[in-house]
Design a protein around this motif. Structure first.
Motif, PDB file in Angstrom:
ATOM      1  N   CYS A  66      70.529  20.809  22.443  1.00 20.86           N
ATOM      2  CA  CYS A  66      71.191  21.323  23.707  1.00 20.86           C
ATOM      3  C   CYS A  66      70.717  20.656  24.965  1.00 20.86           C
ATOM      4  CB  CYS A  66      70.921  22.786  23.700  1.00 20.86           C
ATOM      5  SG  CYS A  66      69.225  23.185  23.751  1.00 20.86           S
ATOM      6  N   HIS A  67      69.854  19.491  24.854  1.00 23.30           N
ATOM      7  CA  HIS A  67      69.594  18.760  26.098  1.00 23.30           C
ATOM      8  C   HIS A  67      69.154  17.439  25.554  1.00 23.30           C
ATOM      9  CE1 HIS A  67      66.622  18.555  29.989  1.00 23.30           C
ATOM     10  NE2 HIS A  67      66.759  17.306  29.611  1.00 23.30           N
ATOM     11  N   THR A  68      70.138  16.600  25.958  1.00 31.29           N
ATOM     12  CA  THR A  68      69.736  14.918  26.155  1.00 31.29           C
ATOM     13  C   THR A  68      70.340  14.065  26.986  1.00 31.29           C
ATOM     14  OG1 THR A  68      71.961  13.894  24.736  1.00 31.29           O
ATOM     15  CG2 THR A  68      70.455  15.481  23.453  1.00 31.29           C
ATOM     16  N   HIS A  69      69.796  12.985  27.017  1.00 27.22           N
ATOM     17  CA  HIS A  69      70.362  12.000  27.930  1.00 27.22           C
ATOM     18  C   HIS A  69      70.465  10.641  27.298  1.00 27.22           C
ATOM     19  CE1 HIS A  69      67.961  14.012  31.640  1.00 27.22           C
ATOM     20  NE2 HIS A  69      67.352  14.570  30.449  1.00 27.22           N
ATOM     21  N   LEU A  70      71.306  10.843  25.965  1.00 29.93           N
ATOM     22  CA  LEU A  70      71.485  10.126  25.098  1.00 29.93           C
ATOM     23  C   LEU A  70      72.292   8.615  25.255  1.00 29.93           C
ATOM     24  CD1 LEU A  70      72.307  10.802  21.334  1.00 29.93           C
ATOM     25  CD2 LEU A  70      73.879   9.330  22.672  1.00 29.93           C
ATOM     26  N   LEU A 236      69.236  23.330  34.668  1.00 32.14           N
ATOM     27  CA  LEU A 236      68.366  22.800  35.549  1.00 32.14           C
ATOM     28  C   LEU A 236      67.142  22.448  34.909  1.00 32.14           C
ATOM     29  CD1 LEU A 236      68.088  22.327  38.748  1.00 32.14           C
ATOM     30  CD2 LEU A 236      66.732  24.644  38.750  1.00 32.14           C
ATOM     31  N   HIS A 237      66.537  21.080  35.176  1.00 40.20           N
ATOM     32  CA  HIS A 237      65.373  20.602  34.822  1.00 40.20           C
ATOM     33  C   HIS A 237      64.466  21.181  35.867  1.00 40.20           C
ATOM     34  CE1 HIS A 237      67.600  17.176  33.049  1.00 40.20           C
ATOM     35  NE2 HIS A 237      66.668  16.786  32.427  1.00 40.20           N
ATOM     36  N   ALA A 238      63.364  22.100  35.558  1.00 47.03           N
ATOM     37  CA  ALA A 238      62.586  22.950  36.533  1.00 47.03           C
ATOM     38  C   ALA A 238      61.147  23.029  35.745  1.00 47.03           C
ATOM     39  CB  ALA A 238      63.342  24.285  36.453  1.00 47.03           C
ATOM     40  N   THR A 311      65.655  17.639  22.108  1.00 46.37           N
ATOM     41  CA  THR A 311      64.999  16.319  21.996  1.00 46.37           C
ATOM     42  C   THR A 311      64.648  16.058  23.372  1.00 46.37           C
ATOM     43  OG1 THR A 311      67.041  15.007  21.852  1.00 46.37           O
ATOM     44  CG2 THR A 311      65.854  15.700  19.715  1.00 46.37           C
ATOM     45  N   ASP A 312      65.431  16.136  24.362  1.00 46.59           N
ATOM     46  CA  ASP A 312      65.543  15.355  25.769  1.00 46.59           C
ATOM     47  C   ASP A 312      65.737  13.851  25.413  1.00 46.59           C
ATOM     48  OD1 ASP A 312      65.212  15.147  28.313  1.00 46.59           O
ATOM     49  OD2 ASP A 312      62.875  15.359  28.599  1.00 46.59           O
ATOM     50  N   CYS A 313      66.345  13.391  24.322  1.00 47.44           N
ATOM     51  CA  CYS A 313      66.359  11.907  24.066  1.00 47.44           C
ATOM     52  C   CYS A 313      66.830  11.232  25.329  1.00 47.44           C
ATOM     53  CB  CYS A 313      67.489  11.819  22.886  1.00 47.44           C
ATOM     54  SG  CYS A 313      68.198  10.039  22.675  1.00 47.44           S
TER      55      CYS A 313
HETATM   56 FE    FE Z   1      65.822  15.920  30.579  1.00 48.37          FE
END
Ligand code: FE
Ligand code: NIG
Length: 400
Positions: A66-70, A236-238, A311-313
């Motif tokens: 549910c959170h990647t910058h792939l 939000l990245h918090a 993963t925050d990939c």
């Molecule tokens: Fe991120």
């Protein structure tokens, strides 16, 4: 006739119920029945076109990242080397490395190059069991750059058998040309980029980075207000490196999730609990940056804030596509239980994307996304340090 019955399985439903079914049937892309083969009054072969003896192996919902910058170009391995010599992530960012470095490489890449590099990672993620993946923009920064990244995400979504959830990461990093006028950049986001993203339906949610090296609460408030006008969900990245009150802001806007949260305090957690905002924790980034401050797991539990893991990939803080590895890292670093880690990448991750009505658990009427693993317990999944991969993948009732 159903399409398929799986029986003799160790099923982790990830639902709220305490039931432990050992068999499951799917039809028309959905789960239609859960129980035990003993419940049938006739042989399963008469009830479904196909029948599979799972031989006791673990059967789980498809995993949800549910959170990647792939979608990005290049890599930042040289920064990794610098970090090992003691230069911090924030310092590298101030020196023009960090996100800015990936922005340059991503801007320089053609659409096809960006697609190819990202498709490789997407395929790896699927092989690791991710059947639903959120992907953020945020390495374009200009209008054209962000639209290119979002168009690549859209193209990937067309070819991916599962669901891609696109997010416009609007305020990720202040572009060099706006260094002395961050307000002008927020104007650009709100008045030009966001309307275009909404019109072309390129994103389902809007995200931002709330931190002293990125954007402050007031700036993000403007972005969130505009996003809401267009009916987009919020994330939000918090509180990643300091307490910046991002979690409270996200909660005030009823954001789907607040992510990272190492420095969140109790009032931020209470606000999230009230708003139903999911805590998305990113154990890969914590590990890679050798962070010392742990997210307050016990407090999150006490306030019943759902904990998701992702993963925050991304090339700067978490170059990985493996959710099973994140499960191991959350267990070893923060002592999440094996079941908490599994719920973190299934039902709670579905909540973090607003998709828990159809995804995230094995329940009647939910989408038939499921995995069969070459292991026999939930514990093993977080135990193998990311080396276990599903041997059977079903998405929307179809074998991949
Ligand atoms: Fe991120
Ligand atoms: O989630 N915190 C901000 N964004 C990413 C890192 C992006 C990068 O370094 O390229 C994160 O950790």
């Amino acid at each position: 006739m159903w399409d398929k019955i799986f029986y003799n399985a160790t099923i982790a439903t990830c639902a709220e119920t305490a039931e432990r079914p050992t068999a499951l049937a799917i039809a028309d892309q959905k789960i239609v029945w859960l129980g035990d083969v003993k419940d049938f009054d006739q042989p399963p072969e008469r009830l479904a076109h196909e029948v599979m003896n799972v031989q006791g192996k673990l059967l789980t919902p498809g995993l949800i990242d549910c959170h990647t910058h792939l979608v990005y170009a290049g890599n930042r391995a040289h920064e990794f080397a610098l970090k090992l010599q003691g230069v911090s992530y924030q310092e590298i960012a101030r020196l023009g490395g960090g996100i800015q470095a990936t922005v340059k490489m991503t801007q320089a890449a053609s659409f096809d190059e960006l697609y190819e590099q990202s498709a490789g990672r997407l395929e790896a993620a699927l092989k690791n069991g991710s059947t639903t993946i959120e992907i953020k923009s945020g390495y374009g920064l200009t209008k054209a750059g962000e639209l290119k990244q979002l168009a690549v995400i859209e193209a990937l979504a067309k070819n991916f058998p599962g669901i891609i959830y696109p997010t416009y990461l609007a305020a990720h990093c202040l572009p060099v040309e706006y260094q002395h006028d961050s307000e002008a950049y927020i104007n650009l986001i709100c008045q030009e980029i966001l309307p275009e993203v909404a019109k072309k339906q390129l994103a389902r949610a809007v995200d931002a980075f709330c931190e002293s090296i990125a954007f402050n609460v007031q700036q993000i408030e403007r972005v969130f207000k505009t996003a809401k006008q267009y009916g987009l969900d919020l994330k939000l990245h918090a509180e990643q490196f300091s307490l910046s009150d991002g979690a409270a802001l996200a909660s005030a806007f009823k954001a789907l999730s607040a992510d990272h949260l190492e420095y969140i305090n109790e009032s931020g957690i209470a606000a999230m609990a009230n708003a139903g905002t999911v805590a998305v924790l990113l154990p890969g980034a914590f590990y890679f940056l050798q962070e010392k401050q742990m997210p307050p797991i016990d407090l999150l539990r006490r306030y019943h804030v759902p904990i998701a893991l992702a993963t925050d990939c991304n090339p700067g803080t978490s170059p990985t596509t493996s959710l099973p590895l994140m499960m191991n890292m959350a267990a070893t670093q923060w002592r999440l239980t094996p079941l908490e880690t599994l719920r973190g990448v299934t039902i709670n991750a579905a909540k973090a994307l607003g998709l828990s009505k159809t995804l995230g658990s094995l329940e009647i009427n939910k989408q038939a996304d499921l995995l069969i693993w070459p292991i026999f317990s939930v514990e093993e999944l977080s135990y193998y340090m990311g080396s276990v991969k599903p041997e059977v993948i079903y998405i929307k009732g179809k074998k991949i």
